[in-house]
Design an enzyme around this catalytic site. Structure first.
Site, mmCIF file in Angstrom:
data_model
loop_
_atom_site.group_PDB
_atom_site.id
_atom_site.type_symbol
_atom_site.label_atom_id
_atom_site.label_comp_id
_atom_site.label_asym_id
_atom_site.label_seq_id
_atom_site.Cartn_x
_atom_site.Cartn_y
_atom_site.Cartn_z
ATOM 1 N N HIS A 167 -8.482 3.245 19.932
ATOM 2 C CA HIS A 167 -7.542 4.160 20.590
ATOM 3 C C HIS A 167 -7.947 4.475 22.036
ATOM 4 C CE1 HIS A 167 -6.067 4.431 16.626
ATOM 5 N NE2 HIS A 167 -6.720 5.503 16.208
ATOM 6 N N HIS A 191 -2.002 3.000 16.895
ATOM 7 C CA HIS A 191 -0.886 3.945 17.033
ATOM 8 C C HIS A 191 -0.952 4.749 18.343
ATOM 9 C CE1 HIS A 191 -3.644 6.897 15.222
ATOM 10 N NE2 HIS A 191 -2.820 7.850 15.627
ATOM 11 N N LYS A 211 -15.473 10.459 25.245
ATOM 12 C CA LYS A 211 -16.057 11.481 24.358
ATOM 13 C C LYS A 211 -15.141 11.593 23.152
ATOM 14 C CE LYS A 211 -17.397 14.778 27.956
ATOM 15 N NZ LYS A 211 -16.980 16.110 28.445
ATOM 16 N N LYS A 249 2.117 6.477 21.510
ATOM 17 C CA LYS A 249 2.233 7.889 21.930
ATOM 18 C C LYS A 249 2.931 7.966 23.285
ATOM 19 C CE LYS A 249 -1.626 9.627 19.237
ATOM 20 N NZ LYS A 249 -1.135 10.642 18.321
ATOM 21 N N GLU A 296 -11.093 16.658 17.589
ATOM 22 C CA GLU A 296 -10.358 17.098 16.395
ATOM 23 C C GLU A 296 -11.055 18.310 15.810
ATOM 24 O OE1 GLU A 296 -8.001 13.370 14.310
ATOM 25 O OE2 GLU A 296 -10.011 13.825 13.627
ATOM 26 N N GLY A 327 -0.160 4.822 -0.806
ATOM 27 C CA GLY A 327 -1.288 5.386 -0.061
ATOM 28 C C GLY A 327 -0.933 6.522 0.890
ATOM 29 N N GLY A 335 0.852 -1.194 0.000
ATOM 30 C CA GLY A 335 0.000 0.000 0.000
ATOM 31 C C GLY A 335 0.883 1.238 0.000
ATOM 32 N N ARG A 366 -0.568 -1.297 -6.309
ATOM 33 C CA ARG A 366 -0.987 -1.537 -7.707
ATOM 34 C C ARG A 366 -0.546 -0.414 -8.638
ATOM 35 N NH1 ARG A 366 -7.262 -2.139 -6.501
ATOM 36 N NH2 ARG A 366 -6.685 -0.069 -5.780
HETATM 37 P P1 NDP Z 1 -5.450 4.407 1.342
HETATM 38 O O1 NDP Z 1 -6.886 4.523 0.968
HETATM 39 O O2 NDP Z 1 -4.531 5.513 0.957
HETATM 40 O O3 NDP Z 1 -4.956 3.015 0.746
HETATM 41 C C1 NDP Z 1 -3.610 2.599 0.670
HETATM 42 C C2 NDP Z 1 -3.331 2.012 -0.704
HETATM 43 O O4 NDP Z 1 -4.143 0.848 -0.880
HETATM 44 C C3 NDP Z 1 -3.722 2.939 -1.849
HETATM 45 O O5 NDP Z 1 -2.647 3.756 -2.226
HETATM 46 C C4 NDP Z 1 -4.098 1.984 -2.934
HETATM 47 O O6 NDP Z 1 -2.929 1.594 -3.612
HETATM 48 C C5 NDP Z 1 -4.630 0.780 -2.212
HETATM 49 N N1 NDP Z 1 -6.099 0.773 -2.189
HETATM 50 C C6 NDP Z 1 -6.931 1.774 -1.839
HETATM 51 N N2 NDP Z 1 -8.213 1.385 -1.941
HETATM 52 C C7 NDP Z 1 -8.195 0.118 -2.355
HETATM 53 C C8 NDP Z 1 -9.193 -0.835 -2.635
HETATM 54 N N3 NDP Z 1 -10.497 -0.546 -2.501
HETATM 55 N N4 NDP Z 1 -8.821 -2.070 -3.025
HETATM 56 C C9 NDP Z 1 -7.531 -2.362 -3.148
HETATM 57 N N5 NDP Z 1 -6.540 -1.477 -2.902
HETATM 58 C C10 NDP Z 1 -6.856 -0.270 -2.512
HETATM 59 O O7 NDP Z 1 -5.405 4.078 2.876
HETATM 60 P P2 NDP Z 1 -4.496 4.710 4.028
HETATM 61 O O8 NDP Z 1 -3.091 4.750 3.573
HETATM 62 O O9 NDP Z 1 -5.130 5.947 4.505
HETATM 63 O O10 NDP Z 1 -4.693 3.634 5.190
HETATM 64 C C11 NDP Z 1 -4.134 2.329 5.150
HETATM 65 C C12 NDP Z 1 -4.528 1.610 6.424
HETATM 66 O O11 NDP Z 1 -4.035 2.315 7.532
HETATM 67 C C13 NDP Z 1 -6.030 1.512 6.612
HETATM 68 O O12 NDP Z 1 -6.309 0.286 7.218
HETATM 69 C C14 NDP Z 1 -6.345 2.659 7.561
HETATM 70 O O13 NDP Z 1 -7.476 2.422 8.339
HETATM 71 C C15 NDP Z 1 -5.093 2.653 8.423
HETATM 72 N N6 NDP Z 1 -4.821 3.952 9.037
HETATM 73 C C16 NDP Z 1 -4.653 5.070 8.280
HETATM 74 C C17 NDP Z 1 -4.354 6.281 8.882
HETATM 75 C C18 NDP Z 1 -4.087 7.516 8.062
HETATM 76 O O14 NDP Z 1 -3.717 8.534 8.666
HETATM 77 N N7 NDP Z 1 -4.241 7.485 6.757
HETATM 78 C C19 NDP Z 1 -4.233 6.399 10.358
HETATM 79 C C20 NDP Z 1 -4.398 5.147 11.045
HETATM 80 C C21 NDP Z 1 -4.684 3.982 10.395
HETATM 81 P P3 NDP Z 1 -2.921 1.076 -5.102
HETATM 82 O O15 NDP Z 1 -4.191 1.466 -5.753
HETATM 83 O O16 NDP Z 1 -1.717 1.725 -5.686
HETATM 84 O O17 NDP Z 1 -2.737 -0.380 -4.951
HETATM 85 C C1 BG6 Z 2 -6.998 7.386 13.140
HETATM 86 C C2 BG6 Z 2 -8.408 7.699 12.746
HETATM 87 O O1 BG6 Z 2 -6.900 6.067 13.578
HETATM 88 O O2 BG6 Z 2 -6.614 8.252 14.193
HETATM 89 C C3 BG6 Z 2 -8.535 9.138 12.329
HETATM 90 O O3 BG6 Z 2 -8.771 6.859 11.656
HETATM 91 C C4 BG6 Z 2 -8.032 10.053 13.405
HETATM 92 O O4 BG6 Z 2 -9.889 9.470 12.030
HETATM 93 C C5 BG6 Z 2 -6.633 9.624 13.833
HETATM 94 O O5 BG6 Z 2 -7.973 11.368 12.879
HETATM 95 C C6 BG6 Z 2 -6.170 10.415 15.031
HETATM 96 O O6 BG6 Z 2 -4.829 10.163 15.257
HETATM 97 P P1 BG6 Z 2 -3.927 11.272 15.973
HETATM 98 O O7 BG6 Z 2 -2.632 10.570 16.171
HETATM 99 O O8 BG6 Z 2 -3.844 12.409 15.008
HETATM 100 O O9 BG6 Z 2 -4.618 11.640 17.224
#
Ligand code: NDP
Ligand code: BG6
Length: 497
Positions: free
Chosen positions: A259, A197, A350, A201, A235, A35, A32, A66
């Site tokens: 969390h 995560h 909350k 902290k 937030e 992402g 990923g 991908r």
């Molecule tokens: P993204 O939506 O950015 O997905 C990551 C990568 O997965 C994308 O770049 C894409 O890559 C691929 N992808 C996206 N959607 C799909 C799909 N429907 N089917 C197959 N592949 C897909 O997610 P995040 O990076 O935001 O999050 C990744 C994980 O981390 C999740 O489980 C999320 O809950 C968790 N998370 C995210 C946080 C954040 O701040 N973003 C914080 C805490 C947890 P490609 O198309 O190139 O294969």
């Molecule tokens: C993620 C949630 O797990 O935690 C987000 O999906 C939320 O919605 C984030 O914003 C909060 O993390 P932090 O470290 O910024 O408090």
């Protein structure tokens, strides 16, 4: 003067593949890699560890997703969220980028994973013993096929394999068990590192030290002295850009079941026999199992509307959110722990998006001071601020200096940026990736812990999903939340000081 203190005694656990520190022959694969999480958190954390010499010797970092990208495009992405304020850091970043390569492939095809394997083997240069850490920065919809293909195609023949899994771990107890059942046959529990995560902290990691390393806290940490506890997550921004994901989950699944419940667990568990991962997690599971499911009657939910001045959008203004969505962007729920220490003490969670400020904190309100010599003297309150501006302070009563006997509420205050001004607080992801490399599971979620935590929230979540008449109360973007909130908190005994 450097801070003085003692060192935590770490027990020597029986070594096994899950707790051995990876010091060499290691590749970290970020799945990923195209992402948001990889860009914002994973790569900056890996860089932070690299520049402080915490990564295994000669480590290699391979991105997989991908999206087709050439090497230059990929490196641009890797470094897009990394800050290098000094020339030394610029050089370190150049060295870091030398370690990074990218392979494009599908998530459900053996051919793609065979291609990844070929790349890993090339980097390993024919070494027989190899360690591979797979970091799943992926949406939950592909966790299962990816973990299965990795096991089938890329599992090292000799050496250590680890898989780091991101939340959400399912949407309810059933979903979490399904995920577990799918991971279980392929990956031993000792190979799985489930990230929450918040456990990385700094202030959350401090909770056990504050509690068990201070007699005065430890002695009062019970229902005899504590009246109520609040665990608060605020937030100041909405779900902008993440509406599609969020609408499926809502605030309770997004931050509360994971969390905030993790914070509560560390706050309320009994003293562990040692600081070993299993001793800590045993105690966490024990306290979770003392918590009955949350009652819908002890819950309020809200959803943000436009800001009062109209400049900020309502949740439902997001095109990716269904028009009639009942998804809560705010919730306050009260939980109880039925054990000797906590029976009767309300724990009020909350959490909300699009509120008036950013803050995660724990507020522990003590029982009333005995009256008699005092009239209307306020309660003591201990506040543990997780973020921003980490601090621990106690609201206490003191005599106002002067010739009268007037009292005043003042604070005993440990604010990190004043007390530890020369120390850098690591990012949660740095701390957790380092733990995974070291094989320390203490700050990762164990399978039975996950099960116990879903049992507390699943009945409430199903109730909210199924009862269409339960609609969230609207609150303006940028406000403190639904109007009824203070009344709710007071109904569980909280007194505003
Ligand atoms: P993204 O939506 O950015 O997905 C990551 C990568 O997965 C994308 O770049 C894409 O890559 C691929 N992808 C996206 N959607 C799909 C799909 N429907 N089917 C197959 N592949 C897909 O997610 P995040 O990076 O935001 O999050 C990744 C994980 O981390 C999740 O489980 C999320 O809950 C968790 N998370 C995210 C946080 C954040 O701040 N973003 C914080 C805490 C947890 P490609 O198309 O190139 O294969
Ligand atoms: C993620 C949630 O797990 O935690 C987000 O999906 C939320 O919605 C984030 O914003 C909060 O993390 P932090 O470290 O910024 O408090």
């Amino acid at each position: 003067m450097p801070p003085q203190g003692s060192t935590i005694v770490m027990p020597a656990d029986e070594p096994h593949a899950g707790n051995i520190e990876l010091t060499e022959n290691t590749i970290i694969v970020v799945l990923g890699a195209s992402g948001d999480l990889a860009k914002k958190k994973t790569f900056p954390a890996l860089f932070g560890l690299f520049r402080n010499h915490f990564l295994p010797k000669d480590v290699k970092i391979v991105g997989y997703a991908r999206t087709k990208m050439d090497h230059e495009e990929y490196l641009k992405r890797v470094k897009s969220n990394i800050k290098t304020p000094t020339p030394e850091m610029e050089h370190q970043l150049d060295d870091f980028l030398e370690l990074c390569t990218y392979i494009a492939g599908q998530y459900d095809q053996d051919d793609s994973f065979q291609n990844l394997l070929k790349h890993l083997e090339e980097l390993e240069g024919g070494r027989e013993e190899t360690n591979r850490v797979f970091y799943m920065a992926l949406p939950p919809s592909v966790f299962i096929p990816v973990s299965q293909h990795l096991k089938r195609n890329c599992y090292p023949k000799k050496g250590i394999a680890r898989i780091i899994v991101e939340k959400p771990f399912g949407k309810d107890l059933g979903g979490s068990r399904e995920l577990q059942a799918a991971l279980g046959p392929d990956w031993d529990e000792q190979e799985i590192f489930r990230i929450d995560h918040y456990l990385g902290k700094e202030m959350v990691k401090n909770l056990l030290i504050l509690r068990f390393g201070n007699t005065f806290f430890n002695a009062t940490w019970n229902r005899q002295h504590i009246d109520n506890v609040q665990i608060v997550f605020k937030e100041p921004f909405g779900t902008e850009g993440r509406g599609g994901y969020f609408d499926e989950f809502g605030i309770i699944r997004d931050v509360m079941q994971n969390h905030l419940l993790q914070v509560l667990t560390l706050l309320t568990m009994e003293r562990p026999i040692s600081f070993s991962a299993e001793d800590i997690r045993d105690e966490k599971v024990r306290v979770l199992r003392c918590m009955p499911p949350i009652e819908p009657g002890n819950t309020i939910i809200g959803q943000y509307g436009k800001s009062v001045d109209g400049s900020k959008p309502a949740y439902k203004d997001d095109d990716t959110v269904p028009k009639g969505s009942r998804c809560p962007t705010f919730a306050a729920v009260t939980a109880y722990i039925k054990n000797e220490r906590w029976e009767g003490v309300p724990f009020i969670f909350k959490a909300g998006k699009a509120l008036n400020e950013q803050k995660t904190e724990i507020r522990i309100q003590f029982k009333d001071v005995t009256s008699g010599i005092f009239k209307d003297i306020p309660r003591n309150e201990l506040v543990i601020r997780v973020q921003p501006n980490e601090s621990v302070y106690i609201k206490m009563n003191s005599k106002l200096p002067g010739l009268t006997m007037q009292t005043i509420v003042t604070e005993l205050d440990l604010t990190y940026r004043r007390r530890f001004s020369d120390l850098k607080i690591p990012e949660a992801y740095e701390s957790l990736i380092l733990d995974a490399i070291k094989g320390d599971h203490s700050n990762f979620v164990r399978d039975d812990e996950l099960d116990a935590s879903w049992k507390i929230f699943t009945p409430l979540l199903h109730y909210l999903d199924e009862h269409e008449e339960v609609v969230p109360m609207e609150y303006p973007y940028g406000s403190r939340g639904p109007k009824i909130l203070d009344q709710f908190t007071e109904s569980f005994g909280y007194k505003f000081i």
